[in-house]
Design a protein around this motif. Sequence first.
Motif, PDB file in Angstrom:
ATOM      1  N   THR A  21       2.440   2.410 -34.494  1.00  0.00           N
ATOM      2  CA  THR A  21       1.924   3.179 -33.360  1.00  0.00           C
ATOM      3  C   THR A  21       1.207   2.315 -32.327  1.00  0.00           C
ATOM      4  OG1 THR A  21      -0.068   3.718 -34.622  1.00  0.00           O
ATOM      5  CG2 THR A  21       1.719   5.330 -34.652  1.00  0.00           C
ATOM      6  N   ALA A  26       5.292  -0.411 -31.787  1.00  0.00           N
ATOM      7  CA  ALA A  26       5.739   0.799 -31.095  1.00  0.00           C
ATOM      8  C   ALA A  26       7.030   0.583 -30.332  1.00  0.00           C
ATOM      9  CB  ALA A  26       4.652   1.299 -30.161  1.00  0.00           C
ATOM     10  N   ILE A  46       6.474   9.679 -34.339  1.00  0.00           N
ATOM     11  CA  ILE A  46       5.027   9.733 -34.557  1.00  0.00           C
ATOM     12  C   ILE A  46       4.651  10.997 -35.332  1.00  0.00           C
ATOM     13  CG2 ILE A  46       2.803   9.974 -33.384  1.00  0.00           C
ATOM     14  CD1 ILE A  46       3.885   8.007 -31.285  1.00  0.00           C
TER      15      ILE A  46
END
Length: 84
Positions: A21, A26, A46
């Motif tokens: 994240t 990411a 997510i």
Amino acid sequence: MSVRAVRWLVALYMVLFAALTTWPGASLISAVEPFIAGLPFNLFAIALLIIGGLGLLTALYISEKRVSHTPIPDASPTDIRGEP
């Protein structure tokens, strides 16, 4: 599965969660398409990570609760203070 194993699994998952994240992790899930369940791929990924974390934390809670309710044989408050 032992409590220690569940703790290690949760810890490793949280490291993976943090890596996926934040940058540069990411960038692995930063695609907008394909849409899955009406969500862009990055938002779906997510949400999936959060649901996985919820499941692991629930398993940790259950395993810790199971261990904490096991009776300790031959232990009383007087034994802890050292009085007969």
